[in-house]
Motif scaffolding. Structure first.
Motif: not given
Lengths: 300, 427
Positions: B329-333
């Protein structure tokens, strides 16, 4: 938009159905309210009860015990004696790990029979280490086993007790003789004290305790071994219903090796003072600063 | 003719009107809350059904005791307190809308900030409900009321929580209620009646999660919790879960109502997530490093959580799924453009909400008890009854959130307003 009166009718029907479903869902509660009394609900904190209040409370508990357990018992409010400071010491050199102390506690303190509860857990430790990680309570063989020593753990009645500090409603406190007690009728059962205790000394009444009438110890005190209600905390009280009347704790009387020493720290001639002054004594998890009243020592 | 006395009269008239129109506001709000399209009825009926299942399970638990749960004297807090902790975070995280709207005067955020404030109300209600199902004697709840019972303040951290959580609830209830009611009356809200309270709510939001962290971190006997980094971790992870939930909620409001939700507030929240999600990973990493590099008996709980201990590993699949969710999720954000591929960000929001629910729920509470203080390894996973009660409480939270939004949307879009008849006496 649909016809408003039809809509109102449907809403009414929906609300009625919902209310009926709700009534059905909460129906089991009626069983619970049977066990509750108005006096019990309104009862004040232990320290706020007058002498008359207390005698009414004790009479109610005796009556309820007879109704619910079929046993005639005597419940008293046994107070501390001024000038007495209780402490306990345990000789690790002679303890053989027989768990008779745990069994005596189970019987003396009217513990739930099904869970075989006791305030004492006996750890089997491996010689050469005092690290609890190397201990086990589930040993199941003849004792004492070679290469092992045994360490019973129960409430340490800490002078700086984390359990007392965290209680949100002051349902647990330290008495003048050093014993940490619980007002079972005031505790709300949040179990914060159980999380705070570093010695696994506290127990919760997950269900209503069950004991056959003929096994109930009738000699009971309000702050110690009376049968606890469901949903509240309990703990070792150094058998205050015995020790405050000059007797010894049940676990000590049951010990076959004399590993346990109990007494009044304020009395310079007591055996407990002699042990603390002459033996190599230590307390568990001293680094936590809890200042236990429960000491361990070695002979040799 | 503007003499001081006539101004006084106008003011008094306004106050009188505000007082006498209030029952009408409540009545109309009740109408809005029980009226909608087929989808609304299906949604509310489903939530009510889940809630009723939870209520029924709770009724059984009250009668037969917490023995019906999977908790034991070894793991004496579980699913309920885990959910409580996560819900407090969700409530505190709503402040990530309030700060841009009121401190940075972000007008677009200001238009939709009510969504965050309603979330705060619903999430605190959920948190309080979880405490109530956890305690053994619900009938003795009055013992905890200050001045009536015996309130161990300030020594017990739990008493601090009893002050800050209902306090946060009332603060947000006041702000939401006041703004909606003024809109309902067709008046401009008077800043002095709500701006100070909004500013207070910002400080208060941080306090609720700090106090909740101190509940655990103050216990010397539980090395897994006894960490100074716990409070910062709580606050930062709240600033992930709150915005992630609101990003999803705003899109749902946009899709299912006439309430205008622009793109800008959503992008602002995603920009916040870009930072907080990474900082959260950093703090977790700092904790994990300290535990494992130091080693010794201190690491036993973390070892149990991540790798299992003495062959017991009930939490291992949960925590690794959570770790993967939070990292992805952090990567996507950080990499996905919300203006082009908002749906991928929505997936990331769901992933991180799940990840944090594990990390701050079972993944935080249970290892505090495993191994126990005497180093016994007794495992815990919630049983069916705990799932029922927990889902019931979350359904209740969603009911509150849905109805709050529905009333707010009706007021903001002008479909719910005061009857004209009251204006007859207006000058």
């Amino acid at each position: 938009m649909s016809d408003p009166s039809r809509r109102t009718m449907l809403k009414g029907a929906g609300a009625t159905l919902g209310a009926a479903a709700f009534a059905r869902a909460v129906a089991p509660i009626t069983e619970w309210t049977n066990d509750l009394s108005v006096e019990g609900f309104l009862q004040k904190h232990y320290k706020e009860l007058t002498v008359e209040d207390m005698s009414a409370v004790l009479a109610r508990i005796e009556r309820e015990t007879e109704e619910q357990y079929g046993a005639k018992v005597s419940v008293e409010d046994v107070r501390p004696t001024p000038g007495v400071q209780f402490a306990y010491a345990l000789n690790l050199s002679v303890c053989i790990g027989c768990r008779r102390c745990a069994k005596a506690c189970h019987e003396e303190n009217n513990h739930d029979r099904a869970t075989n509860n006791s305030y004492i857990r006996v750890l089997e430790m491996t010689n050469g280490s005092l690290n609890l990680e190397h201990g086990t309570v589930t040993y199941d063989h003849a004792v004492p086993a070679p290469g092992k020593f045994y360490m019973p753990v129960q409430c340490h009645q800490c002078d700086n007790a984390p359990c007392v500090r965290v209680c949100p409603v002051e349902a647990t406190w330290k008495e003048s003789d050093g014993i940490v007690v619980v007002d079972y009728d005031w505790c709300i059962g949040c179990r914060y004290c159980e999380a705070a205790c570093p010695y696994h000394a506290r127990r919760f009444n997950w269900s209503k305790p069950e004991i056959p009438a003929d096994e109930i110890n009738p000699d009971q005190a309000y702050l110690s071994n009376r049968i606890r209600p469901q949903g509240v905390m309990e703990k070792c009280t150094f058998c205050l219903h015995r020790t405050r009347r000059g007797k010894l704790p049940a676990c000590l009387e049951a010990c076959p090796t004399g590993a346990r020493v109990f007494g009044n720290l304020a009395d310079p001639d007591s055996e407990i003072r002699w042990v603390l002054e002459n033996k190599r004594v230590f307390v568990l998890k001293e680094d936590l600063g809890t200042q236990p009243r429960f000491f361990y020592f070695f002979d040799e | 003719m503007s003499t001081p006395s006539s101004e006084q009269e106008v003011h008094e008239h306004g106050v009188t009107e505000a007082v006498i129109s209030y029952p009408q506001f409540l009545w109309k709000a009740l109408g809005v809350a029980t009226d909608g399209n087929a989808l609304f009825y299906v949604w509310m009926t489903a939530l009510t059904a889940v809630w009723l299942v939870g209520i029924n399970a709770f009724a059984h638990q009250i009668v037969q005791g917490q023995g019906l749960t999977a908790m034991t004297d070894h793991v004496s807090w579980g699913m309920y307190i885990g959910n409580f902790t996560f819900a407090v975070g969700l409530a505190a995280g709503a402040v990530m809308m309030v700060i841009p709207a009121y401190l940075y005067h972000d007008e677009d955020m200001h238009d939709v900030v009510i969504v965050g404030e309603i979330l705060a109300i619903a999430a605190v209600a959920v948190a309080l409900a979880f405490v109530n199902v956890d305690i053994g004697r619900i009938d003795r709840l009055w013992h905890i009321i200050p001045f009536i019972g015996r309130f161990n303040f300030p020594v017990s951290m739990l008493t601090w929580d009893i002050i800050v959580l209902p306090g946060y609830f009332l603060i947000n209830l006041h702000v939401v209620g006041y703004l909606l009611y003024m809109r309902f009356l067709g008046r401009k809200p008077n800043p002095k009646w709500y701006i100070p309270v909004v500013l207070l709510s910002i400080v208060w939001a941080v306090s609720i999660h700090t106090v909740t962290a101190f509940l655990y971190s103050g216990l010397g006997g539980r090395p897994f919790w006894n960490s100074a980094i716990l409070a910062p971790r709580f606050v930062v992870s709240a600033f992930v879960s709150g915005p992630a939930f609101i990003v999803l909620a705003l899109q749902i409001v946009r899709r299912f109502s006439d309430f205008y939700v622009g793109h800008k507030p959503i992008v602002t929240l995603i920009n916040i997530l870009r930072i907080t999600a990474v900082v959260n990973l950093f703090l977790v990493g700092a904790e994990v490093f300290t535990e494992f590099y130091t080693g010794g008996s201190h690491v036993a709980a973390a070892e149990y959580l991540y790798f299992g201990l003495h062959g017991k590993n009930a939490l291992v699949p949960w925590i690794w799924t959570a770790v993967v969710c939070n990292v992805v999720a952090a990567g996507i954000f950080l990499t996905v453009d919300p203006r082009k591929n908002l749906w991928i960000i929505d997936v990331a929001c769901v992933m991180t909400l799940f990840g944090l629910w594990v990390e701050k729920g079972l993944g935080l509470i249970v290892p505090g008890f495993v191994p126990s203080t005497l180093h016994e390894v007794v495992e815990y996973l919630p049983n069916a009854l705990e799932w029922k009660i927990s889902l019931g409480i979350w359904a209740l939270g969603l009911i509150i959130f849905t109805l709050g939004l529905k009333i707010a949307v009706a007021v903001f879009t002008g479909t719910m307003h005061v009857d004209a008849a009251h204006d007859a006496g207006e000058v």
